[in-house]
Structures are given as C-alpha cells and as structure tokens.
Write an enzyme that holds these catalytic residues in place. Structure first.
Site, short mmCIF file in Angstrom:
data_model
loop_
_atom_site.label_atom_id
_atom_site.label_comp_id
_atom_site.label_asym_id
_atom_site.label_seq_id
_atom_site.Cartn_x
_atom_site.Cartn_y
_atom_site.Cartn_z
N SER A 1 0.80 -1.23 0.00
CA SER A 1 0.00 0.00 0.00
C SER A 1 0.84 1.27 0.00
O SER A 1 0.30 2.36 -0.18
CB SER A 1 -0.96 0.01 1.19
OG SER A 1 -0.25 0.01 2.41
N LYS B 1 -6.64 4.66 7.89
CA LYS B 1 -5.56 5.48 7.34
C LYS B 1 -5.98 6.95 7.25
O LYS B 1 -5.18 7.85 7.53
CB LYS B 1 -5.15 4.95 5.97
CG LYS B 1 -4.42 3.61 6.05
CD LYS B 1 -4.13 3.02 4.67
CE LYS B 1 -3.38 1.70 4.80
NZ LYS B 1 -3.13 1.07 3.49
#
Length: 466
Positions: A375, A418
């Site tokens: 990611s 996130k």
C-alpha cells in the site's frame, strides 16, 4: 471510574454507527450473536450493556425485564481439561474431586455445577477479550451455542440409585438450559479470531476516537464531576491519548491533584495541574503533527495500519547520478514493499524517460518499520520521482495506494483507519485509490482525493505537475 461511566448511549462519544449496528442486531425477534472489534477504551463493554437495556424495553425482542447480563473476562477464564472445574460451561464434581464441600461425596453421588452460560439463559453472555480465550474452551462454547444447553456426564452417576436427588437426575438426563445471546469484545483483528466463532456471529467495528471525541469525553466527565477547568485542558488531554477511559483517568488524576493542593477551596483544574499529572505519569504525546506548509524534495507521507489505528509513514529518497547505479531500501521492510520500489522504477522510466540505473537511489522509511503489504507503492514512487527530478512534494498531503507497472493506483485495506491517521497527523488532504472511495463511511474533516493513476497523484502532490 464507575461514577463517570456513561449511563446512556447518548453519552457514548464517536460510536454512533456501532451503537446502531448493535441495537439493530438485538432488536430482532431473533437476536444475533455479535463480536465487537475495536481499540481499547472506546466503549465496547459500556455500549453492549446499554444496548441490552434498550433491547429489553422493545416488544420485538425475546428479552424481558429480568433477563440477565452476565459479564466475564476471557483472559481470566480458567478450566480444567479433566472437567473438574469449568466456571464458564459448568462441570461435574465427582465424589473424589468434591473438595471441602462434600455434600454427596460419602454416598458416591456426582454433583453437577452450573456455569455462566446457564446463568445467562434468556439474556446476554458478554465475554470481554474473547480472542484471549483458550482455543479448546472456545470450541466447547461453540457446541453450547448450537445445542442451547449444557450436557453433563460422569462415570459415577447411577440413574438407578434412589439416593440421587431429582434435580441431579434431571441435569444428567436433560442437561442445563443455556439459550443466550453471545456478545464478545476484542482488540484483536478479525483474522486472529476463531473462524468457526466468527461464522456464527455478526461483526461490529468500533472506530478510533478523534481528538475532538476525546475532548468531548473530557467535557462530559467534567460536567459529571461538577468542576470547572481551563479551556485548554480538553485539548491538552487529547494530545496524550486516544482512549476515552485513559482521558477520563487523566482528568480524574488532575481533579484529585487540584483537590489536594487547594484544600478547603472549590476545585478548579488548571492546565498546569494537567501538565503536572501528565509529567508525573511520564506520558508522551500520542500523535505527532507532521504536516508543514512548505514542500520538500524526496519526502512523502504514506499511511499504514496497525490493529485498528492508522499512522503516518515518513518516506524519504535521495538520488545521485552514477553509471551502473543501484537502489537501496530498508532491510527491515517487507518483501512486498521492496517490490513496490522496483515497480516505481518502471513507472518512473515510462513517465519521464529517465533510466534509474543511471542513479544511486536510497529509499528510507524513517523509524525502519516493516511495511506489510504494497500500500506504500504510490508514496514510494512519488518520493523517488521527486528525488530524481528535484520537484518538491506537498507536506500537507498523505498518500495510500498500490502502484502497478502500468501506473494504476490499486485499492488497499484499512482506508478509514488510514484517513483517521492522516487527520491526527495534521494533514489537509489524503489521496486514496478511487476503488476504495465507497468504503469511506463518514464525512471526515479532511479533503479526500480519489485517484486512479499515478498521473492524477502527481497533479495533486507536486508543486508543479510532471
């Protein structure tokens, strides 16, 4: 702490979605077993208690006013493989094991002891930290969930013995009722929970608390304590914890400190009182503000998830022109993150025509963390591109997304966590894969920019687009 515990669901801060989810699962005529996931100190246990009180008042549920709420901690549940003792499921005390209370030992009659699952019959069995339970005990609990009763057996039991009391015969012949709704709470991730247990339960996720949530919790606790305080106190406390329980503890410590220092006077908590308590406890700020107004060359903020919490990855890169150059990356980084570096090299060559083999490139994740997964790929690409071209990167924007060889930004996991981490770090913008946008479940106080390609990322994050 018991005095400051929320007494209604309206007092639970930052968990509106979780509260609705739990109530919807308990309000049915056929209530579901539930597993609650989330970080510690965000209200999982309190929400379960209060939601059950609401469910008991609804005509649609099978619960009634006297329905029990039995609470136990999975970390302290003990049991014996010989079934001498099992407080959760119940056990049989055979004559040889009856211990100090030997009501039936002399006559050789085994005595069944009912467990918490029977006490919870008709109500809720709440197991905190259910992921810490012994795996064998979990499997035994699954059997009870299916049968809705507990069976007892003993080699000492003689159904033809006239001295055996009727209630003992009934327990051995029919078992003990155990028809309850299981609610388990855990700070572990779903992958760490017994798959068979998960398949029988609905799952509800509690959200990490924001700084504003912590501040509201402090203000609510101050109202209950009937105290006044400096306006800066909630803000100071919110810098040192993300747990509602811990925030209340800090306020209670400051309250006691103020009472002691100003005996005989009406307690008033100053910011100095709070800072002194924080200093004595050796607390450190939970989140650091990373965002800056000016841009930097070769430095990018990526995003990571640990448990249920998002955090910032500081990624930096430097490049020096050299024939037959090489790429160096953290030895502690995961293999997928290292692959992202090589993907980035191919994407940069396609974008700029530059061959990175003509450069010595060093990519570093500050702190040397192990990046589990791809990611950070988009962030690594931007860092290397910035180092090679000398273009500055915005320092008020964070990125998450996997990079493909064709420059596409692929979806990643934990996007809400996130985004939360980017907010706590002071970011103004967060770039996420376009395919993740439907997973964003609320209006965050940050600009969210969905992208599909690396070109779109560069248009946002570089001071000048490539």
């Amino acid at each position: 702490m018991e005095y400051l515990r929320p007494s209604s669901v309206k007092e639970i801060v930052g968990q509106e979605r979780a509260i609705k989810a739990i109530l919807s699962k308990l309000a049915s005529p056929y209530p579901q077993h539930i597993i609650l996931y989330g970080p510690p100190g965000v209200g999982k246990t309190t929400t379960a208690r209060l939601a059950f009180e609401i469910a008991k008042m609804l005509k649609s549920t099978p619960f009634y006013e006297e329905s029990p709420f039995v609470e136990v901690d999975g970390t302290t549940l003990r049991w014996d493989p010989r079934e001498i003792t099992n407080p959760l499921l119940g056990s049989v005390h055979d004559p040889i094991y009856q211990g100090s209370k030997r009501d039936f030992a002399e006559s050789g009659i085994p005595e069944p002891k009912l467990g918490l699952v029977t006490k919870a019959h008709g109500g809720i069995l709440f197991i905190d930290e259910i992921g810490e339970m012994d795996p064998i005990l979990q499997n035994k609990l699954l059997k009870v969930l299916e049968d809705k009763r507990v069976e007892f057996s003993s080699s000492y039991y003689d159904p033809d013995d006239e001295n055996v009391p009727e209630y003992i015969k009934k327990l051995f012949d029919e078992g003990a009722p155990a028809d309850f709704v299981l609610i388990g709470a855990t700070t572990k991730s779903p992958e760490e929970i017994n798959p068979a247990l998960r398949s029988r339960c609905a799952e509800v996720y509690f959200e990490p608390l924001s700084k504003k949530d912590i501040q509201n919790i402090v203000l609510n606790a101050a109202k209950k304590l009937k105290i006044k305080m400096d306006a800066e106190v909630p803000e100071i406390i919110s810098q040192y914890t993300i747990e509602g329980r811990k925030a209340v503890n800090i306020l209670a410590d400051a309250y006691g400190y103020a009472l002691y220092n100003r005996r005989g006077k009406r307690p008033y908590i100053t910011k100095d009182d709070v800072l002194e308590v924080i200093n004595l406890a050796k607390l450190v700020p939970y989140y650091k503000t990373y965002a800056k107004e000016e841009g930097e060359i070769g430095k990018v903020f990526g995003l990571a998830v640990s448990g249920f919490l998002g955090s910032i990855l500081e990624i930096e890169a430097v490049a020096f022109e050299k024939e037959d150059g090489s790429v160096r990356f953290n030895d502690t980084a995961g293999t997928m993150a290292k692959d992202s570096v090589f993907n980035a090299a191919s994407v940069i060559r396609r974008l700029t025509g530059l061959d990175i083999s003509n450069y010595d490139i060093h990519v570093n994740i500050i702190g040397g963390g192990n990046v589990d997964g791809p990611s950070a790929g988009a962030a690594i690409t931007v860092a290397i591109l910035s180092a090679i071209t000398g273009k500055k990167v915005r320092q008020d924007t964070a990125i998450t997304g996997e990079i493909s060889l064709l420059g596409e930004i692929k979806p990643v996991g934990g996007v809400n966590e996130k985004i939360h981490g980017a907010i706590q770090a002071g970011m103004k913008k967060v770039i996420i894969p376009k395919e993740n946008i439907d997973e964003v479940y609320k209006d965050y106080e940050i600009e969210i920019i969905p992208v599909s390609t690396i070109d779109e990322v560069l248009d946002v994050i570089l001071w000048e687009a490539v």
